[in-house]
Design a protein around this motif. Structure first.
Motif, PDB file in Angstrom:
ATOM      1  N   GLU A 171      43.512  40.675  46.699  1.00 40.59           N
ATOM      2  CA  GLU A 171      44.713  41.108  45.993  1.00 40.59           C
ATOM      3  C   GLU A 171      44.437  42.428  45.282  1.00 40.59           C
ATOM      4  O   GLU A 171      43.346  42.648  44.780  1.00 40.59           O
ATOM      5  CB  GLU A 171      45.094  40.037  44.972  1.00 40.59           C
ATOM      6  N   CYS A 192      48.699  46.247  41.520  1.00 39.12           N
ATOM      7  CA  CYS A 192      50.101  45.844  41.757  1.00 39.12           C
ATOM      8  C   CYS A 192      50.251  44.437  42.342  1.00 39.12           C
ATOM      9  O   CYS A 192      51.367  44.029  42.663  1.00 39.12           O
ATOM     10  CB  CYS A 192      50.782  46.862  42.672  1.00 39.12           C
ATOM     11  N   ASP A 193      49.153  43.716  42.510  1.00 39.78           N
ATOM     12  CA  ASP A 193      49.157  42.334  43.025  1.00 39.78           C
ATOM     13  C   ASP A 193      49.531  42.212  44.505  1.00 39.78           C
ATOM     14  O   ASP A 193      49.729  41.116  45.001  1.00 39.78           O
ATOM     15  CB  ASP A 193      50.075  41.425  42.204  1.00 39.78           C
ATOM     16  N   THR A 206      48.973  42.068  48.536  1.00 43.66           N
ATOM     17  CA  THR A 206      47.899  41.516  49.366  1.00 43.66           C
ATOM     18  C   THR A 206      47.798  42.259  50.702  1.00 43.66           C
ATOM     19  O   THR A 206      47.105  41.816  51.605  1.00 43.66           O
ATOM     20  CB  THR A 206      48.138  40.020  49.636  1.00 43.66           C
TER      21      THR A 206
END
Length: 59
Positions: free
Chosen positions: A38, A42-43, A45
Motif C-alpha cells: 500500500e 495515498c493508500d 494499492t
C-alpha cells in the motif's frame, strides 16, 4: 575489484506518483523485489515498475 551493490527495483504509485524501493526478500542466494502492499502517501494499492512508468503514463 570493487563490489557494486545490487540496486533494488523501484515502483511508482499510479495515483500520487510516489516512488518506492521494492520490498526485498532473500531466497536461495538471490534477492527478489516486489511492490509495497500500500502507498504510505495515498493508500493506493496500484503500482507500476519505475522503468515502465513513462509507458504507463503515456499509454
Amino acid at each position: 575489484m570493487a563490489h557494486t551493490p545490487e540496486l533494488p527495483d523501484r515502483y511508482v504509485c499510479t495515483d500520487c506518483h510516489a516512488v518506492y524501493a521494492g520490498s526485498v526478500r532473500h531466497e536461495e542466494g538471490m534477492y527478489h523485489y516486489s511492490a509495497p502492499d500500500e502507498c504510505a502517501a495515498c493508500d493506493s494499492t496500484e503500482f507500476v515498475r519505475f522503468d515502465q512508468y513513462v509507458n504507463h503514463v503515456l499509454g
